[in-house]
Design a protein around this motif. Structure first.
Motif, PDB file in Angstrom:
ATOM      1  N   PHE A 176      13.426   9.666  37.844  1.00 20.05           N
ATOM      2  CA  PHE A 176      12.814  10.876  38.366  1.00 20.05           C
ATOM      3  C   PHE A 176      11.902  11.450  37.291  1.00 20.05           C
ATOM      4  CE2 PHE A 176      16.727  12.508  36.419  1.00 20.05           C
ATOM      5  CZ  PHE A 176      16.275  13.637  35.734  1.00 20.05           C
ATOM      6  N   SER A 177      11.048  12.382  37.663  1.00 22.93           N
ATOM      7  CA  SER A 177      10.052  12.915  36.739  1.00 22.93           C
ATOM      8  C   SER A 177      10.247  14.408  36.533  1.00 22.93           C
ATOM      9  CB  SER A 177       8.639  12.633  37.256  1.00 22.93           C
ATOM     10  OG  SER A 177       8.469  13.162  38.565  1.00 22.93           O
ATOM     11  N   LEU A 178       9.999  14.850  35.310  1.00 29.77           N
ATOM     12  CA  LEU A 178      10.173  16.248  34.926  1.00 29.77           C
ATOM     13  C   LEU A 178       9.043  16.661  34.003  1.00 29.77           C
ATOM     14  CD1 LEU A 178      11.797  18.939  34.472  1.00 29.77           C
ATOM     15  CD2 LEU A 178      13.045  17.714  32.669  1.00 29.77           C
ATOM     16  N   LEU A 179       8.398  17.761  34.321  1.00 27.94           N
ATOM     17  CA  LEU A 179       7.417  18.364  33.430  1.00 27.94           C
ATOM     18  C   LEU A 179       8.051  19.604  32.801  1.00 27.94           C
ATOM     19  CD1 LEU A 179       4.556  18.834  32.239  1.00 27.94           C
ATOM     20  CD2 LEU A 179       4.034  20.138  34.326  1.00 27.94           C
ATOM     21  N   ILE A 180       8.076  19.643  31.466  1.00 28.03           N
ATOM     22  CA  ILE A 180       8.549  20.821  30.743  1.00 28.03           C
ATOM     23  C   ILE A 180       7.337  21.533  30.180  1.00 28.03           C
ATOM     24  CG2 ILE A 180       9.949  21.680  28.829  1.00 28.03           C
ATOM     25  CD1 ILE A 180      11.718  19.242  29.103  1.00 28.03           C
ATOM     26  N   GLY A 181       7.076  22.738  30.657  1.00 24.97           N
ATOM     27  CA  GLY A 181       6.001  23.559  30.143  1.00 24.97           C
ATOM     28  C   GLY A 181       6.573  24.603  29.193  1.00 24.97           C
ATOM     29  N   ILE A 182       6.228  24.500  27.918  1.00 21.83           N
ATOM     30  CA  ILE A 182       6.705  25.457  26.917  1.00 21.83           C
ATOM     31  C   ILE A 182       5.662  26.564  26.801  1.00 21.83           C
ATOM     32  CG2 ILE A 182       7.376  25.778  24.518  1.00 21.83           C
ATOM     33  CD1 ILE A 182       8.197  22.842  24.451  1.00 21.83           C
ATOM     34  N   LEU A 183       5.996  27.745  27.290  1.00 22.18           N
ATOM     35  CA  LEU A 183       5.072  28.864  27.232  1.00 22.18           C
ATOM     36  C   LEU A 183       5.052  29.434  25.819  1.00 22.18           C
ATOM     37  CD1 LEU A 183       5.254  28.432  30.294  1.00 22.18           C
ATOM     38  CD2 LEU A 183       5.149  30.914  30.563  1.00 22.18           C
ATOM     39  N   THR A 184       3.878  29.444  25.217  1.00 21.34           N
ATOM     40  CA  THR A 184       3.724  29.873  23.836  1.00 21.34           C
ATOM     41  C   THR A 184       2.401  30.610  23.713  1.00 21.34           C
ATOM     42  OG1 THR A 184       3.756  29.103  21.540  1.00 21.34           O
ATOM     43  CG2 THR A 184       2.721  27.654  23.164  1.00 21.34           C
ATOM     44  N   ARG A 185       1.936  30.808  22.477  1.00 23.70           N
ATOM     45  CA  ARG A 185       0.663  31.484  22.227  1.00 23.70           C
ATOM     46  C   ARG A 185      -0.263  30.571  21.434  1.00 23.70           C
ATOM     47  NH1 ARG A 185       0.532  36.989  23.118  1.00 23.70           N
ATOM     48  NH2 ARG A 185       2.515  37.890  23.842  1.00 23.70           N
ATOM     49  N   PRO A 186      -1.569  30.756  21.582  1.00 24.88           N
ATOM     50  CA  PRO A 186      -2.504  29.855  20.898  1.00 24.88           C
ATOM     51  C   PRO A 186      -2.316  29.793  19.387  1.00 24.88           C
ATOM     52  CG  PRO A 186      -3.667  31.154  22.550  1.00 24.88           C
ATOM     53  CD  PRO A 186      -2.281  31.703  22.482  1.00 24.88           C
ATOM     54  N   ASP A 187      -1.990  30.929  18.758  1.00 21.61           N
ATOM     55  CA  ASP A 187      -1.905  30.966  17.297  1.00 21.61           C
ATOM     56  C   ASP A 187      -0.611  30.384  16.740  1.00 21.61           C
ATOM     57  OD1 ASP A 187      -4.417  32.081  16.912  1.00 21.61           O
ATOM     58  OD2 ASP A 187      -3.683  34.146  17.051  1.00 21.61           O
ATOM     59  N   ASN A 188       0.308  29.964  17.593  1.00 20.35           N
ATOM     60  CA  ASN A 188       1.593  29.431  17.119  1.00 20.35           C
ATOM     61  C   ASN A 188       1.470  27.945  16.772  1.00 20.35           C
ATOM     62  OD1 ASN A 188       2.562  31.961  17.637  1.00 20.35           O
ATOM     63  ND2 ASN A 188       3.928  31.375  19.305  1.00 20.35           N
ATOM     64  N   TYR A 189       0.572  27.629  15.840  1.00 22.18           N
ATOM     65  CA  TYR A 189       0.318  26.231  15.478  1.00 22.18           C
ATOM     66  C   TYR A 189       1.557  25.575  14.875  1.00 22.18           C
ATOM     67  CZ  TYR A 189      -4.560  27.777  15.888  1.00 22.18           C
ATOM     68  OH  TYR A 189      -5.743  28.288  16.336  1.00 22.18           O
TER      69      TYR A 189
END
Length: 294
Positions: free
Chosen positions: A53-66
């Protein structure tokens, strides 16, 4: 008399030939069937392994969190699951600084794991709605499940996959139910630390007027309200105690680290990450080399 003997000899030779031909004829048509191994091999060749099966994990973060993104790439880059295809992406809103356009372009060129949403950075003003509602329009494929996760959570991909494998692929809402002491997943909503929706619910969020008109407020609470208002998510799973907050950080939502953990949340400091990574011995597979001494 001589002619008779020649005739008998000819007849005898002819009879022998007929007899031999009969034997050969019988062997050809009455030989036993092919051995059973032939059938067994055929069945093995035509069988197929269980589909992942397939899973997409989207980690919500901010652009400056390099630094956080680079660290999390290490965390998830060494994990996999034989039963699931898991893609991890970092999700944030529109870029606002010239240096972001350069540095993040480099990340995209190297890792190709960035999703930039058409929104302004926020926590409780529609970012989660934009995330889910945008995916069906921008992705080139569908996933069985989509996860929204924070960037201060450690997710163990194999235990997560094992917990999802037997669950329905339709109308599913999975996570850590709030309030913390509650075990019934239908009581309220799943914590924003990390929750999973089946693809049909992601598509519904993108087309329904219910979430579209309710985008402001605590994002995890809003998702639960959308699903309740739309009479959705008949399949709900709260994976307690395998999902929890780091010990001592959030009252009854926290407990000590356990071996069957799926996710640990509220890892704000490096010493907390170090504790968690040591507990689960994530570097156990490092290979010996003369190039380093660990």
């Amino acid at each position: 008399m001589l002619k008779l003997r020649i005739a008998l000899a000819t007849l005898s030779a002819f009879s022998i030939l007929i007899f031999l031909f009969f034997i050969l004829f019988s062997i050809h048509f009455k030989s036993p069937p092919l051995p059973p191994t032939y059938t067994t091999i055929t069945l093995q060749n035509t069988s197929s392994p269980q589909q992942k099966f397939s899973l997409l994990i989207g980690i919500l973060t901010r652009p400056d969190n390099y630094d956080r993104r680079h660290f999390l790439r290490l965390i998830y880059g060494i994990q996999s699951s034989p039963i699931a295809q898991i893609d991890v992406k970092f999700v944030f809103c529109n870029l606002t600084k010239p240096e972001q356009r350069v540095f993040i372009a480099l990340e995209i060129m190297r890792f190709n794991d960035i999703i930039i949403l058409n929104c302004s950075e926020n926590m409780n003003s529609g970012k989660t709605y934009t995330y889910f509602s945008t995916l069906p329009r921008i992705l080139s494929r569908q996933y069985d499940y989509v996860m929204k996760a924070d960037d201060d959570i450690f997710i163990r991909l194999e235990p997560l996959a094992l917990s999802l494998q037997p669950l329905p692929r339709f109308d599913l809402y999975y996570g850590f139910v709030i309030p913390c002491p509650i075990m019934n997943p239908f009581v309220h909503y799943m914590s924003g630390m990390g929750f999973v929706l089946s693809w049909d619910l992601v598509e519904w969020i993108g087309t329904s007027e219910i979430p579209k008109n309710q985008t402001f407020g605590p994002e995890d609470k809003m998702v639960g309200q959308w699903l309740n208002a739309g009479n959705k998510a008949k399949n709900r799973v709260s994976n307690k105690p395998a999902m929890y907050d780091y010990p001592g950080t959030n009252g009854r939502c926290s407990h000590q680290l356990i071996t069957d953990t799926v996710a640990v949340h509220r890892l704000k400091r490096w010493e907390q990450w170090l504790h968690v990574l040591n507990f689960f011995n994530v570097t156990k597979d490092v290979e010996y080399s003369k190039l380093y001494n660990l």
